[in-house]
Scaffold this motif. Structure first.
Motif, PDB file in Angstrom:
ATOM      1  N   LEU A   1      37.381 -31.310  21.288  1.00  0.00           N
ATOM      2  CA  LEU A   1      36.124 -30.577  21.155  1.00  0.00           C
ATOM      3  C   LEU A   1      34.948 -31.388  21.689  1.00  0.00           C
ATOM      4  N   ALA A   2      34.922 -32.675  21.327  1.00  0.00           N
ATOM      5  CA  ALA A   2      33.816 -33.527  21.769  1.00  0.00           C
ATOM      6  C   ALA A   2      33.767 -33.615  23.289  1.00  0.00           C
ATOM      7  N   PHE A   3      34.922 -33.817  23.913  1.00  0.00           N
ATOM      8  CA  PHE A   3      34.964 -33.912  25.365  1.00  0.00           C
ATOM      9  C   PHE A   3      34.587 -32.583  26.015  1.00  0.00           C
ATOM     10  N   ALA A   4      35.022 -31.456  25.405  1.00  0.00           N
ATOM     11  CA  ALA A   4      34.680 -30.147  25.964  1.00  0.00           C
ATOM     12  C   ALA A   4      33.176 -29.912  25.929  1.00  0.00           C
ATOM     13  N   PHE A   5      32.494 -30.415  24.882  1.00  0.00           N
ATOM     14  CA  PHE A   5      31.063 -30.184  24.739  1.00  0.00           C
ATOM     15  C   PHE A   5      30.221 -31.133  25.574  1.00  0.00           C
ATOM     16  N   ILE A   6      30.851 -32.144  26.179  1.00  0.00           N
ATOM     17  CA  ILE A   6      30.085 -32.987  27.108  1.00  0.00           C
ATOM     18  C   ILE A   6      30.523 -32.762  28.551  1.00  0.00           C
TER      19      ILE A   6
END
Length: 459
Positions: free
Chosen positions: A367-372
């Motif tokens: 999720l974190a990587f998708a949001f950056i």
């Protein structure tokens, strides 16, 4: 000339991928690699900067690691085979999408869906969007989004504008949620491609029943939240059209894995490989049926003309996706031998990280990587590669696949960097960030919360 040669390169890579499924001859690996490199060179002006970086990084990294003895020639061959197989995936399913683009069945089903009465519109829109997504991928959002825009043209008075806005919001959230359910099970989704490539002990047949259950719960939960959020309007019954139009579409979606299963049983190929053989056959047959009523000679000529004119353009327009998929698959394979499984296992033991915490952590990293803005193909490839190297991992493959698929389904409808959310937001009149957080945020957060609680109860 460049278009013809580029198409030939793609088809050569696809042929080599299929040949490797039937043969152990290593000659097909360098042939596929050369074809993909030449394709990238020919299409370089049309490839975006981000994807150019991957196109350069993958071969350079492979060469450096091979020179330094960090990876063997066999690993390089395996990496090239993965790249070629991912290219086959894109090219094969492109035939299916090309066929669906001109289908009256798809257009008719879309019209029926957007004209349903409010009481059942959400569920049918989500279900229809899901079916369209299996066949059309992101093209499903274009079909339904356009129809929603045409169907909602409120008058200029404030009350009509308010009602029109609510209707648009409900229909578009239903569309994106139904579409985001595709990664949960569909063999035509890139998620299943990555999951099954990254978890060798898992087959689609083993996972599909569980994935279909998650899909059903995913769509029903969205319908429940929609019903709770909006009071049922007191309107007269609206004849939304004959729902029997959806039956052929359901049958067509079911035909894809069914035919692939039969071919798999006859040839001994993995089901996913068999599916990529069947998809073009189904697509070409679908186009043939669209020419019904015409003499056979005319239909044959029209089909050949479309294969000559439209198919190369469709294949080449995927240049960015081909580069991304091929590079990501290659990088994922050559980096796996660099992971020290013993050290990783010892770290998890010393940190006292439970299986549930590990899977929740993986989901949060995705999720974190998708949001950056980091592409999930790379994230998932590396995560699954690292997981399979852990010697003491006792998490069921179905659980690993479920966490990856559900998390993918969530960020596809929440992260403003995903193509699906950017696409559907274009029909809503608001930004992708607002759509993902304000319109779809509560649904996404609730699904994640349910999954995390379930993981701690089960693992």
């Amino acid at each position: 000339m460049a278009r013809t040669l580029s198409t030939f390169c793609l088809l050569t890579a696809c042929f080599c991928a299929l040949a490797r499924e039937f043969s152990d001859w290593l000659v097909f690996s360098p042939l596929a690699g050369g074809a993909l490199v030449l394709f990238a060179f020919l299409q370089w002006p049309g490839i975006s900067l981000t994807y150019r970086i991957f196109a350069i990084l993958a071969p350079v990294l492979g060469f450096v690691l091979w020179i330094r003895g960090a990876v063997s020639a066999a690993v390089l061959a395996e990496a090239i085979d993965r790249s070629a197989f991912f290219t086959l995936f894109l090219t094969s399913l492109a035939v299916l999408r090309e066929s669906a683009k001109t289908s009256q069945l798809v257009s008719r089903c879309g019209t029926v869906l957007v004209n349903q009465p409010p009481g059942r519109r959400y569920l049918l829109m989500a279900f229809g969007s899901h079916l369209f997504g299996v066949m059309l991928n992101i093209g499903a959002l274009n079909v339904l989004g356009t129809m929603v825009r045409r169907a909602i043209r409120p008058a200029s008075d404030p009350e009509s504008q308010r009602i029109g806005g609510i209707r648009r919001k409900r229909m578009l959230t239903a569309t994106i949620r139904g579409f985001c359910g595709v990664p949960l099970w569909a063999p035509t989704s890139v998620t299943m491609l990555l999951v099954l490539s990254g978890i060798p002990d898992l087959t689609w047949e083993q996972y599909a029943p569980l994935g279909l259950l998650w899909t059903l719960l995913f769509i029903l939960w969205g319908a429940i939240l929609d019903r709770l959020a909006y009071k049922r309007p007191r309107v007269q019954y609206v004849n939304g059209g004959n729902l029997s139009y959806l039956i052929p579409l359901v049958g067509l979606v079911a035909l894809i894995p069914s035919l692939a299963f039969m071919v798999s049983q006859l040839t001994g190929l993995p089901l996913f490989s068999a599916l990529l053989i069947c998809a073009p056959v189904i697509g070409l047959t679908w186009i043939w049926v669209q020419y019904k009523g015409r003499p056979t000679r005319i239909k044959r000529g029209l089909l050949l003309r479309r294969m000559k004119r439209s198919f190369p353009e469709t294949f080449i327009n995927q240049r960015n996706e081909v580069v991304l998929f091929a590079s990501s698959g290659f990088i994922g394979v050559i980096l796996i031998p660099l992971i020290d499984p013993v050290a990783a296992s010892e770290f998890l033991a010393q940190a006292n990280i439970s299986n549930a915490t590990l899977m929740v952590g993986i989901s949060l990293v995705m999720l974190a990587f998708a949001f950056i803005g980091i592409n999930a193909i790379i994230t998932v490839t590396l995560i699954l590669g690292a997981l399979q190297q852990l010697p003491d991992l006792n998490i069921a493959p179905q659980a690993q696949a479920s966490v990856i698929a559900i998390t993918w389904a969530i960020f596809a409808g929440a992260s403003p960097f995903t193509a699906s959310l950017r696409f559907i937001a274009g029909f809503s009149g608001i930004s992708p960030l607002r759509f993902g957080i304000q319109w779809n945020g509560w649904f996404s957060a609730s699904v994640l919360a349910i999954m995390y609680v379930t993981l701690y109860l089960v693992l």
